[in-house]
Write an enzyme that holds these catalytic residues in place. Structure first.
Site, mmCIF file in Angstrom:
data_model
loop_
_atom_site.group_PDB
_atom_site.id
_atom_site.type_symbol
_atom_site.label_atom_id
_atom_site.label_comp_id
_atom_site.label_asym_id
_atom_site.label_seq_id
_atom_site.Cartn_x
_atom_site.Cartn_y
_atom_site.Cartn_z
ATOM 1 C CG HIS A 269 38.977 16.872 54.445
ATOM 2 N ND1 HIS A 269 38.343 16.662 55.651
ATOM 3 C CD2 HIS A 269 40.178 17.443 54.742
ATOM 4 C CE1 HIS A 269 39.132 17.066 56.639
ATOM 5 N NE2 HIS A 269 40.253 17.550 56.107
ATOM 6 C CG HIS B 80 43.169 22.178 55.944
ATOM 7 N ND1 HIS B 80 43.088 21.588 54.706
ATOM 8 C CD2 HIS B 80 42.731 21.251 56.826
ATOM 9 C CE1 HIS B 80 42.617 20.356 54.830
ATOM 10 N NE2 HIS B 80 42.384 20.128 56.104
ATOM 11 C CG HIS C 28 39.789 21.958 52.161
ATOM 12 N ND1 HIS C 28 40.780 21.364 51.384
ATOM 13 C CD2 HIS C 28 40.386 22.990 52.792
ATOM 14 C CE1 HIS C 28 41.914 22.023 51.549
ATOM 15 N NE2 HIS C 28 41.712 22.997 52.404
ATOM 16 C CG ASP D 193 41.612 19.469 59.510
ATOM 17 O OD1 ASP D 193 40.872 18.982 58.633
ATOM 18 O OD2 ASP D 193 42.815 19.180 59.611
#
Length: 380
Positions: free
Chosen positions: A257, A274, A260, A174
């Site tokens: 992101h 995540h 993601h 992340d």
């Protein structure tokens, strides 16, 4: 037309170190007199005694509510109702990113202050003034933005080191995206999650997070495998939590992101952390940017050594399944997604091509560097 301003936002206080959880009451007391502690049963079994002792020592009452697992709109509203029923004046999330996102949102709905006590360093959720809300089945639904950040973020390094090493690894995934996305946001002069243009501060903290992780992630992961806290571990916890938290929010999000979020739209990726999905997003962003081959090769090698996925296989996807990859790409490029902060236009077909290209390339890098072949992720 109103001119966009530059801004940086941050939590009121950040505290980190071995034994910090034993001083939670001391740091909570200036914030509120009737805290509501929210933690799932597993986390409470690990740290409940220390928190109970700490609150008692500070003369604060202990009221604990169980977190039910997914930061959904329903769970947020349920926790807000608990806050109101108990008359609490500060909501305290104890646990991982899902607990933290739910409690921040519930505290906002209930109109009280909130504090975070992350027990893992797996996401950059603890410091931010936003929550990621998911459907009950785990698909990305929306970002919720709040007018302020948490009043307190307190991280006990030993508690983090006691958690499964896979969670620290996910946090590295992340946090590595932070600089890649902040760099793109600065180039495109796009708005950040803080509600303005990026500051030099936000962008610099994002880059510092990247530098700290490249220098310390591998020895930190080895140390945490043995539940040890070393200087490298302390640095990685700070990079994953504070530097990445400030860097993504005030530096900006971009393709990683958004991809993601696209990956959450297909059930094959469910069960992945995540940060694992974000790492595929980072690699795909580098491809979309046309980054130098040496940069992409180094990123694949380093993050594979860290233990992060670098192929579609490892997130449960098939390079030949066009419909599946289109679903991911269309969600990643939806209106309002952060991929539109890239310094060039990105269309869904661009994302499909980039996703497809990483499989063969990453496998080749792994062969060349003697790293293991990818293992398919099976959703659960």
């Amino acid at each position: 037309m109103t001119r966009a301003l530059r801004t940086v936002i941050s939590p009121g206080r950040y505290v980190q170190g071995k034994g910090a959880i034993q001083r939670l009451g001391e740091y909570l007391k200036p914030i509120g007199s009737t805290p509501l502690i929210v933690a799932d049963d597993l986390v409470w079994g690990l740290v409940g005694h220390d928190i109970t002792t700490s609150l008692r020592g500070a003369g604060l009452p202990l009221v604990r509510e169980k977190f039910n697992g997914v930061p959904s709109a329903h769970e947020v509203d349920r926790l807000a109702d608990v806050i109101k029923a108990t008359g609490s004046d500060v909501a305290v999330a104890v646990g991982g990113g899902s607990t933290i996102d739910a409690v921040k949102a519930a505290g906002h709905v209930a109109g009280i202050r909130w504090a975070n006590c992350p027990t893992v360093a797996s996401t950059d959720a603890p410091c931010s003034a936003l929550s990621v809300i998911y459907t009950e089945s785990g698909e990305f639904e929306e970002y919720r933005f709040f007018p302020r950040n948490p009043d307190l973020v307190l991280v006990d390094s030993q508690v983090v080191a006691n958690a499964p090493v896979s969670l620290l690894v996910a946090g590295v995934g992340d946090a590595l995206a932070t600089w890649l996305e902040a760099r793109a946001t600065a180039q495109s002069h796009s708005q950040t999650m803080a509600g303005g243009l990026p500051t030099l501060t936000g962008t610099a903290l994002a880059q510092l997070s990247w530098d700290v992780l490249w220098g310390n992630a591998l020895p930190a992961i080895e140390a945490v495998t043995d539940r040890q806290v070393t200087p490298a571990v302390e640095k990685v916890i700070e990079a994953n939590t504070l530097l990445s938290g400030l860097g993504f929010e005030s530096g900006g999000l971009a393709a990683a992101h958004a991809i993601h979020n696209g990956l959450t739209a297909v059930p094959q990726t469910h069960g992945l952390a995540h940060g694992q999905k974000v790492n595929i997003g980072s690699l795909t962003q580098l491809v979309l940017e046309g980054a130098p081959t040496s940069d992409i090769r180094e990123f694949v090698e380093f993050t594979t050594r860290v233990g992060l996925p670098t192929t579609l296989t490892e997130v449960g996807l098939n390079v030949d399944d066009d419909a599946e990859l289109r679903t991911v790409a269309e969600a990643a490029t939806a209106e309002g997604e952060t991929i539109h902060s890239m310094p060039f236009e990105v269309h869904s077909e661009d994302v499909v091509s980039a996703l497809k290209s990483i499989e063969r390339f990453a496998r080749r890098v792994r062969v060349d560097t003697g790293l293991p072949a990818p293992v398919r992720h099976e959703a659960h």
